[in-house]
Write a protein that holds these residues in place. Structure first.
Motif, PDB file in Angstrom:
ATOM      1  N   UNK A  22       0.779  -1.286   0.052  1.00  0.00           N
ATOM      2  CA  UNK A  22       0.029   0.154   0.058  1.00  0.00           C
ATOM      3  C   UNK A  22       0.895   1.282   0.080  1.00  0.00           C
ATOM      4  N   UNK A  23       0.511   2.184  -0.734  1.00  0.00           N
ATOM      5  CA  UNK A  23       1.335   3.522  -1.142  1.00  0.00           C
ATOM      6  C   UNK A  23       0.667   4.376  -0.105  1.00  0.00           C
ATOM      7  N   UNK A  24      -0.479   4.162   0.640  1.00  0.00           N
ATOM      8  CA  UNK A  24      -0.864   5.457   1.501  1.00  0.00           C
ATOM      9  C   UNK A  24      -0.282   5.290   2.877  1.00  0.00           C
ATOM     10  N   UNK A  25      -0.319   6.805   3.233  1.00  0.00           N
ATOM     11  CA  UNK A  25       0.615   7.125   4.346  1.00  0.00           C
ATOM     12  C   UNK A  25      -0.003   6.322   5.588  1.00  0.00           C
ATOM     13  N   UNK A  26       0.860   6.229   6.559  1.00  0.00           N
ATOM     14  CA  UNK A  26       0.544   5.959   7.949  1.00  0.00           C
ATOM     15  C   UNK A  26      -0.718   6.607   8.594  1.00  0.00           C
ATOM     16  N   UNK A  27      -0.552   8.050   8.159  1.00  0.00           N
ATOM     17  CA  UNK A  27      -1.668   8.691   8.729  1.00  0.00           C
ATOM     18  C   UNK A  27      -3.073   8.408   7.932  1.00  0.00           C
ATOM     19  N   UNK A  28      -2.986   7.940   6.851  1.00  0.00           N
ATOM     20  CA  UNK A  28      -4.159   7.329   5.935  1.00  0.00           C
ATOM     21  C   UNK A  28      -4.612   6.200   6.562  1.00  0.00           C
ATOM     22  N   UNK A  29      -3.812   5.307   7.024  1.00  0.00           N
ATOM     23  CA  UNK A  29      -4.320   4.056   7.447  1.00  0.00           C
ATOM     24  C   UNK A  29      -4.862   4.367   8.880  1.00  0.00           C
ATOM     25  N   UNK A  30      -4.452   5.313   9.713  1.00  0.00           N
ATOM     26  CA  UNK A  30      -4.885   5.789  10.947  1.00  0.00           C
ATOM     27  C   UNK A  30      -6.338   6.463  10.798  1.00  0.00           C
ATOM     28  N   UNK A  31      -6.630   7.038   9.824  1.00  0.00           N
ATOM     29  CA  UNK A  31      -7.840   7.550   9.347  1.00  0.00           C
ATOM     30  C   UNK A  31      -8.851   6.578   9.239  1.00  0.00           C
ATOM     31  N   UNK A  32      -8.435   5.750   8.336  1.00  0.00           N
ATOM     32  CA  UNK A  32      -9.275   4.353   8.281  1.00  0.00           C
ATOM     33  C   UNK A  32      -9.647   3.646   9.358  1.00  0.00           C
ATOM     34  N   UNK A  33      -8.636   3.742  10.194  1.00  0.00           N
ATOM     35  CA  UNK A  33      -8.887   3.064  11.508  1.00  0.00           C
ATOM     36  C   UNK A  33      -9.899   3.820  12.596  1.00  0.00           C
TER      37      UNK A  33
END
Length: 248
Positions: free
Chosen positions: A74-85
C-alpha cells in the motif's frame, strides 16, 4: 456515451463503470437492499445513490484512490491508515443495523466444510490447512456485536491524502465481529495493522484479527477458484496461509 469499464464480473454479480457512475448488477436483490440501508445508517463517508432499478443499483464514484490492492504494498501513508482506523471505529460504535448477521455456528460449519474441500482436492499442503485451521478456531469466540461493513477489502476504502473520502460495497453489512473488519482490511497487509489500530483506538484483539486472517483465507479460497480469481497470486490468500507457517 462514456467508455464502459468492467470493474468485476462473475456468475453472481457484475459492476460496470460509466463515467463517474458505477452500475452494480446483482442476481440477489437482497444485496442491493442491504447496501442501500447500510449506507443510509453508516456514520462514515459512503457513495451517493444515483438510482435503483432492480437488479441494477447506480452509485456515484467517490473521490480519491483506494487504500491499496491485495498483493501489492500500500502506497497510502501511515496517517491515511490511521484515518481509516478512526472511520471504522465510528462505524463499530454506531447503533446496530436492524437485521441479523451470521451466527458463529454457521461460520464454524463453513470453516469445517471449506477445510475439508481444500484437503480433499489437495489445493494446499495438508499441514498448511491444518495449522491455519487451528489458528482460525480463535475467531470462533463470544464477542459483542458491532455494526460491521462485512467485506472491508482494501479496495473498498478510498482516501485522498490522509482523509477517508468513501467506503464502498456495503452488501455484506450486518451486526458482527468488529475484529473481522479489521482483519479483512489488513489481509495481506499485516505490516499496516499498527497504523490502522493507531486510529482505531483501544479494544482491538490482535489474536482474533490473526485468527480471522486464517479463517477468511481458508473459507474464501474455493469461491475464488470457482469464480475465476487466483488466491495463489503473490500476496493473496494462499500467501497469507503460508505465512502463518513461518511464525514461531
Amino acid at each position: 456515451m462514456d467508455e464502459v469499464e468492467v470493474v468485476v464480473a462473475h456468475s453472481q454479480r457484475a459492476t460496470l463503470r460509466v463515467g463517474d457512475v458505477f452500475l452494480k448488477v446483482d442476481g440477489d436483490p437482497a444485496h442491493a437492499d442491504v447496501e442501500i440501508r447500510a449506507m443510509g445508517l453508516a456514520p462514515v463517508p459512503t457513495p451517493a445513490i444515483r438510482w435503483h432499478e432492480p437488479p441494477v443499483l447506480a452509485i456515484a464514484a467517490v473521490p480519491g484512490t483506494a487504500l491499496g490492492v491485495l498483493g501489492e504494498p500500500s502506497a497510502a501513508s501511515s496517517a491515511a491508515w490511521a484515518a481509516a482506523g478512526a472511520a471504522i471505529r465510528r462505524l463499530h460504535d454506531a447503533p446496530l443495523p436492524p437485521w441479523e448477521g451470521r451466527a458463529l455456528d454457521d461460520v464454524a460449519a463453513e470453516l469445517e466444510r471449506e477445510c475439508a474441500w481444500l484437503l480433499e482436492n489437495a489445493v494446499l499442503p495438508a499441514e498448511v490447512v491444518r495449522h491455519n485451521r487451528e489458528i482460525a478456531e480463535g475467531a470462533l469466540r463470544p464477542y459483542r456485536p458491532a455494526f460491521i461493513h462485512g467485506d472491508l477489502q482494501i479496495t473498498h476504502v478510498f482516501v485522498d491524502g490522509d482523509e477517508v473520502t468513501g467506503i464502498i460495497d456495503w452488501s455484506e453489512a450486518a451486526p458482527g465481529d468488529a475484529m473481522f473488519d479489521l482483519a479483512i482490511l489488513t489481509l495481506g497487509h499485516e505490516e499496516r495493522l499498527d497504523d490502522l489500530l493507531a486510529g482505531y483506538g483501544p479494544g482491538a484483539d490482535r489474536d482474533a484479527i490473526r485468527a480471522w486472517w486464517s479463517l477468511r483465507s481458508l473459507t474464501a479460497s474455493r469461491w475464488l477458484v470457482e469464480h475465476g480469481f487466483d488466491p495463489d497470486a503473490p500476496g493473496c490468500e494462499f500467501d497469507v496461509l503460508r505465512s502463518r507457517m513461518r511464525e514461531p
